[in-house]
Scaffold this motif. Structure first.
Motif, mmCIF file in Angstrom:
data_model
loop_
_atom_site.group_PDB
_atom_site.id
_atom_site.type_symbol
_atom_site.label_atom_id
_atom_site.label_comp_id
_atom_site.label_asym_id
_atom_site.label_seq_id
_atom_site.Cartn_x
_atom_site.Cartn_y
_atom_site.Cartn_z
ATOM 1 N N MET A 1 57.480 48.742 26.279
ATOM 2 C CA MET A 1 58.253 47.587 25.933
ATOM 3 C C MET A 1 58.409 46.717 27.180
ATOM 4 N N THR A 2 58.188 45.445 27.003
ATOM 5 C CA THR A 2 58.279 44.528 28.130
ATOM 6 C C THR A 2 59.742 44.280 28.491
ATOM 7 N N VAL A 3 59.947 43.757 29.665
ATOM 8 C CA VAL A 3 61.294 43.465 30.124
ATOM 9 C C VAL A 3 61.924 42.360 29.271
ATOM 10 N N ALA A 4 61.130 41.380 28.884
ATOM 11 C CA ALA A 4 61.655 40.290 28.059
ATOM 12 C C ALA A 4 62.087 40.801 26.681
ATOM 13 N N ARG A 5 61.288 41.693 26.095
ATOM 14 C CA ARG A 5 61.657 42.241 24.785
ATOM 15 C C ARG A 5 62.895 43.130 24.906
ATOM 16 N N HIS A 6 62.982 43.896 25.983
ATOM 17 C CA HIS A 6 64.158 44.732 26.209
ATOM 18 C C HIS A 6 65.406 43.864 26.384
#
Length: 181
Positions: A1-6
């Motif tokens: 999971m990407t940082v933006a999605r998190h």
């Protein structure tokens, strides 16, 4: 999971938690089920410490907006965060991989649900104990009733979220493989 999605998921959980905290004052509900679901759903990202910090901060801000002083807001942040963290850790330990849907396949459904119910009960018991410490004028019966309510709410919300998460999805047709007749 990407940082933006998190970050987007964390913001969505924070908004739901704030709504539960605000509505809980009117409906006599606890935001513990939302916090427990938040920490459990975000556990596979490996960034649990950030979610704990955000949950404690959101709880302190919500308590401050409701008129609590700094010390009471810090106490409520601890009382709101610790039971949810306990639930997420116990679920990861007692039913490993249950949230992702792949772990603990060799145990019966009854065994998995009993472990999940035990984690919810211990989490709600911790919340009840911390609530009794923070507000000593509350009766034992009200504390016991709140503990039972929170245990049931945590268990039902987590089971409902996992059921919705595991429902079969219809595959999207790809343009190259789809034949239109």
């Amino acid at each position: 999971m990407t940082v933006a999605r998190h970050a987007a998921r964390t913001a969505a959980f924070a908004a739901a938690y704030l709504l539960a905290f605000w509505a809980g004052g009117f409906l006599f509900l606890s935001p513990l089920p939302v916090a427990a679901l938040w920490l459990l759903a975000q556990s596979r990202t490996g960034r649990r410490r950030f979610d704990v910090i955000v949950l404690a901060t959101v709880t302190a801000v919500a308590a401050t907006l409701n008129g609590a002083g700094p010390l009471l807001a810090f106490s409520l942040a601890a009382a709101g965060t610790l039971p949810a963290l306990l639930f997420a850790v116990l679920t990861d330990r007692w039913a490993p991989g249950w949230w992702q849907g792949h772990g603990d396949r060799f145990r019966s459904l009854r065994s998995r649900l009993s472990r999940l119910a035990a984690a919810a009960a211990l989490s709600a018991g911790t919340a009840g104990l911390l609530q009794a410490i923070l507000t000593p004028d509350i009766s034992r019966y009200a504390t016991a009733l709140a503990t039972l309510r929170d245990a049931a709410a945590v268990l039902l919300l987590v089971l409902a979220a996992r059921t919705l998460r595991r429902r079969p999805r219809t595959p999207r047709p790809t343009g190259a493989l789809t034949v239109i007749r």
